[in-house]
Design an enzyme around this catalytic site. Sequence first.
Site, PDB file in Angstrom:
ATOM      1  CD  GLU A   7      67.973  44.677  36.988  1.00 22.14           C
ATOM      2  OE1 GLU A   7      67.493  45.226  38.007  1.00 22.14           O
ATOM      3  OE2 GLU A   7      67.933  43.442  36.795  1.00 22.14           O
ATOM      4  CD  GLU A  29      61.946  41.683  34.136  1.00 26.17           C
ATOM      5  OE1 GLU A  29      63.153  41.934  33.981  1.00 26.17           O
ATOM      6  OE2 GLU A  29      61.531  40.750  34.854  1.00 26.17           O
TER       7      GLU A  29
HETATM    8  O1  KIV Z   1      68.365  38.191  34.153  1.00 25.65           O
HETATM    9  C1  KIV Z   1      67.566  38.022  33.222  1.00 25.65           C
HETATM   10  O2  KIV Z   1      67.264  36.897  32.821  1.00 25.65           O
HETATM   11  C2  KIV Z   1      67.001  39.200  32.614  1.00 25.65           C
HETATM   12  C3  KIV Z   1      65.835  38.965  31.708  1.00 25.65           C
HETATM   13  C4  KIV Z   1      64.635  38.770  32.543  1.00 25.65           C
HETATM   14  C5  KIV Z   1      65.678  40.044  30.718  1.00 25.65           C
HETATM   15  O3  KIV Z   1      67.406  40.280  32.856  1.00 25.65           O
END
Ligand code: KIV
Length: 285
Positions: A134, A201
């Site tokens: 991220e 997201e």
């Molecule tokens: O951890 C997860 O499931 C994710 C998705 C929401 C893309 O990063």
Amino acid sequence: MSAQYTLDTSTSRAHPTPAPMKRLTVPQIAARKGGTPIVMLTAYTARMAQLLDPYCDLLLVGDSLGQVIYGLDTTVRVTLDMMIAHGAAVVRGSYHSVVIVDLPFGSYEASPQEAFRSAARVMAETGAAGVKLEGGAAMAETVAFLTARGVPVCGHVGLTPQAVNVLGGYGARGRSAAEHDKIVGDAQAIAAAGAFAIVVEGVVEPLARAITAAVACPTIGIGASPACDGQVLVVDDMLGMFERVPRFVQRFDELATRIDAAAAAYAAAVRERSFPGEAQLYRPA
Ligand code: KIV
């Protein structure tokens, strides 16, 4: 391409392969920009991976397993060891999809070198094809460092759940012009650094559209409108395992309701001694 798999307990692999099969590759996913939408779901276990694999291009071992599997309140307490255990299970259960594993909070942010050590463990110990991390511009140097050293990286911008304590919640992002521009810049930075795809997201539709137009790699949306090059959902949300349904989720089944009914039927059968029945008995030779 539906398939019946069983788990071979001597090798822990899904057997038999439904057909001679080559797993999709990261460059094949990267080449899907603007093409047939990319299908991605999360998976955390070998059996679920088996069931989803024939239909997906990518399986994401998401750190959402913190909430979904472990009942944690956020993803912040997910560890690298958890991700590796579940990543290995998903790789064992799949043949077709590209499997990528989330780097959890605290395993990659301090430096590109720390990120490489974590990513190398993930790849060596799970067999996954890449990692997801991220963050935007602040992570660009790390994305370039990993990519140059053989670790394919999927980015993740917009609502970044590991940053919930900074963001203050899980609300959609990109409603102000400043936030819109910042998130487009974040996506451009990690795309330029070599991300092979970017999860977008929880953003408003115009922002999803702007990001998808601004980067050369595919975008994969979750709560980010159809304006992306693909879509991902948390599999338990999609299957109807939780009462709470986020606005962006479509439930394709009502599994929690069906499990409730099955558990109730089992409990009743045990209590009235109709289970086990004749069919379940071992008889003396
Ligand atoms: O951890 C997860 O499931 C994710 C998705 C929401 C893309 O990063």
